[in-house]
Design a protein around this motif. Structure first.
Motif, PDB file in Angstrom:
ATOM      1  N   THR A   9      17.829   7.158  -5.177  1.00  0.00           N
ATOM      2  CA  THR A   9      18.424   5.929  -4.653  1.00  0.00           C
ATOM      3  C   THR A   9      19.909   6.124  -4.355  1.00  0.00           C
ATOM      4  OG1 THR A   9      16.848   4.647  -5.967  1.00  0.00           O
ATOM      5  CG2 THR A   9      18.746   3.464  -5.082  1.00  0.00           C
ATOM      6  N   ILE A  10      20.612   6.808  -5.250  1.00  0.00           N
ATOM      7  CA  ILE A  10      22.037   7.076  -5.044  1.00  0.00           C
ATOM      8  C   ILE A  10      22.244   7.967  -3.818  1.00  0.00           C
ATOM      9  CG2 ILE A  10      24.062   8.249  -6.003  1.00  0.00           C
ATOM     10  CD1 ILE A  10      23.071   7.301  -8.781  1.00  0.00           C
ATOM     11  N   LEU A  11      21.395   8.971  -3.657  1.00  0.00           N
ATOM     12  CA  LEU A  11      21.495   9.855  -2.500  1.00  0.00           C
ATOM     13  C   LEU A  11      21.276   9.075  -1.209  1.00  0.00           C
ATOM     14  CD1 LEU A  11      21.785  12.691  -1.306  1.00  0.00           C
ATOM     15  CD2 LEU A  11      19.323  13.018  -1.668  1.00  0.00           C
ATOM     16  N   PHE A  12      20.233   8.241  -1.186  1.00  0.00           N
ATOM     17  CA  PHE A  12      19.960   7.423  -0.006  1.00  0.00           C
ATOM     18  C   PHE A  12      21.121   6.468   0.272  1.00  0.00           C
ATOM     19  CE2 PHE A  12      18.429   3.437   1.825  1.00  0.00           C
ATOM     20  CZ  PHE A  12      17.845   3.897   3.007  1.00  0.00           C
ATOM     21  N   GLY A  13      21.639   5.838  -0.781  1.00  0.00           N
ATOM     22  CA  GLY A  13      22.753   4.912  -0.616  1.00  0.00           C
ATOM     23  C   GLY A  13      23.995   5.591  -0.079  1.00  0.00           C
ATOM     24  N   SER A  14      24.246   6.816  -0.524  1.00  0.00           N
ATOM     25  CA  SER A  14      25.416   7.569  -0.061  1.00  0.00           C
ATOM     26  C   SER A  14      25.271   7.939   1.410  1.00  0.00           C
ATOM     27  CB  SER A  14      25.589   8.842  -0.899  1.00  0.00           C
ATOM     28  OG  SER A  14      25.792   8.521  -2.261  1.00  0.00           O
ATOM     29  N   ILE A  15      24.063   8.370   1.791  1.00  0.00           N
ATOM     30  CA  ILE A  15      23.810   8.725   3.193  1.00  0.00           C
ATOM     31  C   ILE A  15      23.934   7.496   4.086  1.00  0.00           C
ATOM     32  CG2 ILE A  15      22.042   9.524   4.816  1.00  0.00           C
ATOM     33  CD1 ILE A  15      20.988  11.330   2.546  1.00  0.00           C
ATOM     34  N   PHE A  16      23.371   6.388   3.613  1.00  0.00           N
ATOM     35  CA  PHE A  16      23.442   5.128   4.372  1.00  0.00           C
ATOM     36  C   PHE A  16      24.891   4.694   4.576  1.00  0.00           C
ATOM     37  CE2 PHE A  16      23.857   0.486   4.152  1.00  0.00           C
ATOM     38  CZ  PHE A  16      23.159   0.120   5.296  1.00  0.00           C
ATOM     39  N   THR A  17      25.678   4.720   3.517  1.00  0.00           N
ATOM     40  CA  THR A  17      27.072   4.289   3.602  1.00  0.00           C
ATOM     41  C   THR A  17      27.868   5.196   4.548  1.00  0.00           C
ATOM     42  OG1 THR A  17      27.002   3.403   1.357  1.00  0.00           O
ATOM     43  CG2 THR A  17      29.175   3.840   2.281  1.00  0.00           C
ATOM     44  N   THR A  18      27.657   6.487   4.437  1.00  0.00           N
ATOM     45  CA  THR A  18      28.352   7.436   5.323  1.00  0.00           C
ATOM     46  C   THR A  18      27.992   7.186   6.781  1.00  0.00           C
ATOM     47  OG1 THR A  18      28.364   9.111   3.563  1.00  0.00           O
ATOM     48  CG2 THR A  18      28.739   9.876   5.826  1.00  0.00           C
ATOM     49  N   ALA A  19      26.700   6.945   7.024  1.00  0.00           N
ATOM     50  CA  ALA A  19      26.247   6.690   8.396  1.00  0.00           C
ATOM     51  C   ALA A  19      26.855   5.419   8.957  1.00  0.00           C
ATOM     52  CB  ALA A  19      24.718   6.615   8.426  1.00  0.00           C
ATOM     53  N   VAL A  20      26.906   4.376   8.124  1.00  0.00           N
ATOM     54  CA  VAL A  20      27.494   3.109   8.564  1.00  0.00           C
ATOM     55  C   VAL A  20      28.974   3.277   8.897  1.00  0.00           C
ATOM     56  CG1 VAL A  20      28.157   0.790   7.810  1.00  0.00           C
ATOM     57  CG2 VAL A  20      25.846   1.626   7.362  1.00  0.00           C
ATOM     58  N   LEU A  21      29.699   4.004   8.074  1.00  0.00           N
ATOM     59  CA  LEU A  21      31.125   4.231   8.323  1.00  0.00           C
ATOM     60  C   LEU A  21      31.353   4.974   9.639  1.00  0.00           C
ATOM     61  CD1 LEU A  21      32.335   5.235   4.728  1.00  0.00           C
ATOM     62  CD2 LEU A  21      32.610   3.029   5.871  1.00  0.00           C
ATOM     63  N   LEU A  22      30.563   6.010   9.871  1.00  0.00           N
ATOM     64  CA  LEU A  22      30.728   6.813  11.085  1.00  0.00           C
ATOM     65  C   LEU A  22      30.315   6.043  12.342  1.00  0.00           C
ATOM     66  CD1 LEU A  22      29.420  10.272   9.791  1.00  0.00           C
ATOM     67  CD2 LEU A  22      31.798   9.601  10.177  1.00  0.00           C
ATOM     68  N   LEU A  23      29.167   5.381  12.261  1.00  0.00           N
ATOM     69  CA  LEU A  23      28.653   4.667  13.432  1.00  0.00           C
ATOM     70  C   LEU A  23      29.490   3.434  13.771  1.00  0.00           C
ATOM     71  CD1 LEU A  23      24.817   4.933  12.731  1.00  0.00           C
ATOM     72  CD2 LEU A  23      26.133   6.179  14.453  1.00  0.00           C
ATOM     73  N   SER A  24      29.980   2.749  12.742  1.00  0.00           N
ATOM     74  CA  SER A  24      30.802   1.570  13.014  1.00  0.00           C
ATOM     75  C   SER A  24      32.126   1.957  13.667  1.00  0.00           C
ATOM     76  CB  SER A  24      31.062   0.790  11.729  1.00  0.00           C
ATOM     77  OG  SER A  24      31.741   1.584  10.768  1.00  0.00           O
ATOM     78  N   ASP A  25      32.665   3.095  13.275  1.00  0.00           N
ATOM     79  CA  ASP A  25      33.895   3.585  13.912  1.00  0.00           C
ATOM     80  C   ASP A  25      33.672   3.876  15.395  1.00  0.00           C
ATOM     81  OD1 ASP A  25      35.917   3.493  12.083  1.00  0.00           O
ATOM     82  OD2 ASP A  25      35.494   5.449  11.212  1.00  0.00           O
ATOM     83  N   LYS A  26      32.466   4.349  15.692  1.00  0.00           N
ATOM     84  CA  LYS A  26      32.176   4.786  17.067  1.00  0.00           C
ATOM     85  C   LYS A  26      31.719   3.642  17.961  1.00  0.00           C
ATOM     86  CE  LYS A  26      29.583   8.319  19.611  1.00  0.00           C
ATOM     87  NZ  LYS A  26      28.648   9.472  19.499  1.00  0.00           N
ATOM     88  N   PHE A  27      30.929   2.712  17.426  1.00  0.00           N
ATOM     89  CA  PHE A  27      30.277   1.733  18.290  1.00  0.00           C
ATOM     90  C   PHE A  27      30.794   0.292  18.159  1.00  0.00           C
ATOM     91  CE2 PHE A  27      27.039   5.119  17.830  1.00  0.00           C
ATOM     92  CZ  PHE A  27      26.863   5.423  19.175  1.00  0.00           C
ATOM     93  N   ILE A  28      31.523  -0.018  17.091  1.00  0.00           N
ATOM     94  CA  ILE A  28      32.035  -1.388  16.934  1.00  0.00           C
ATOM     95  C   ILE A  28      33.516  -1.407  17.308  1.00  0.00           C
ATOM     96  CG2 ILE A  28      32.408  -3.314  15.344  1.00  0.00           C
ATOM     97  CD1 ILE A  28      30.064  -2.339  13.706  1.00  0.00           C
ATOM     98  N   THR A  29      33.826  -2.159  18.361  1.00  0.00           N
ATOM     99  CA  THR A  29      35.207  -2.181  18.868  1.00  0.00           C
ATOM    100  C   THR A  29      36.057  -3.276  18.232  1.00  0.00           C
ATOM    101  OG1 THR A  29      34.465  -3.551  20.719  1.00  0.00           O
ATOM    102  CG2 THR A  29      34.554  -1.159  21.074  1.00  0.00           C
ATOM    103  N   LEU A  30      35.421  -4.360  17.816  1.00  0.00           N
ATOM    104  CA  LEU A  30      36.165  -5.423  17.156  1.00  0.00           C
ATOM    105  C   LEU A  30      36.570  -4.965  15.751  1.00  0.00           C
ATOM    106  CD1 LEU A  30      34.013  -8.539  18.153  1.00  0.00           C
ATOM    107  CD2 LEU A  30      36.244  -7.883  19.070  1.00  0.00           C
ATOM    108  N   ILE A  31      37.856  -4.891  15.489  1.00  0.00           N
ATOM    109  CA  ILE A  31      38.341  -4.346  14.227  1.00  0.00           C
ATOM    110  C   ILE A  31      37.848  -5.146  13.037  1.00  0.00           C
ATOM    111  CG2 ILE A  31      40.396  -3.810  12.864  1.00  0.00           C
ATOM    112  CD1 ILE A  31      39.889  -1.909  15.166  1.00  0.00           C
TER     113      ILE A  31
END
Length: 217
Positions: A9-31
């Motif tokens: 669960t911790i591994l999945f949560g870490s991967i999920f959080t990392t993915a959200v951080l990277l993707l939000s930086d790339k695709f969400i323009t509203l700060i």
């Protein structure tokens, strides 16, 4: 330190959080939206980490004391009829765990495991009077020279969906060591012989492997 039951669960949560951080930086323009999504993902990871924490505790072994099997609040102290194994009256002490408690189950006393059984069942709220008989649960009986046979029961709650029980019949177990894990809010009942002096009171906070809940008569 984290419990082994939380590794995936911790591994999945870490991967999920990392993915959200990277993707939000790339695709969400509203700060403001970007930061809101990132903070939410980080909070989820923190919740996962705190839930599976497993603080190192060294129990002071005692043949004349029974220790709390889990962290939580004492919600029941009463004489009841235990119908599954003893089929007679016992003193029941119940400890309720909220989602923010440590959810490791520890052996309340040392001895020989005489009985260990898993029961599928419902997912009523853990403090429901029928939870001990109708919810998903495990029942374990430990035989100890000073206390005779003592039963404890891990009970799933409304959110809990998995109970892990390490006790197997014939095992010699040591007080305070890891006996299992219950995921997301639950309860543990312990059934003592009549006449056993109880050392806790209702609504008292118990610490697993530390708080003395009963002593030898």
């Amino acid at each position: 330190m984290f419990h082994r039951e939380g590794i995936k669960t911790i591994l999945f949560g870490s991967i999920f959080t990392t993915a959200v951080l990277l993707l939000s930086d790339k695709f969400i323009t509203l700060i403001w939206l970007q930061k809101t999504v990132q903070i939410a993902a980080f909070i989820i990871l923190v919740i996962i980490l705190q839930f599976f924490r497993n603080p190192k505790r060294t129990a002071i072994l005692s043949e004349t004391e029974i220790l709390a099997p889990v962290d939580g609040k004492v919600v029941v102290i009463e004489e009841v009829f235990e119908a599954e194994y003893f089929k007679d009256k016992r003193i029941q002490i119940s400890i309720f765990m909220s989602p923010i408690n440590v959810h490791v189950t520890r052996y309340a006393l040392s001895g020989l495991v005489k009985f260990s059984k898993y029961h599928p069942g419902k997912f009523l709220v853990a403090w429901h009077p029928k939870a001990s008989e109708e919810n998903e649960r495990t029942t374990v009986v430990i035989e100890n020279p000073n206390f005779g046979q003592v039963l404890y029961r891990q009970i799933a709650g409304a959110l809990a969906r998995r109970i892990v029980n390490y006790a197997q019949e014939g095992m010699q177990v040591v007080q305070g060591t890891d006996a299992g894990f219950i995921k997301f809010g639950s309860r543990v009942d312990i059934f003592l012989p009549l006449g056993t002096p109880v050392n806790v009171v209702l609504n008292q906070k118990a610490i697993g492997g530390k708080t003395i809940i009963a002593t030898k008569a």
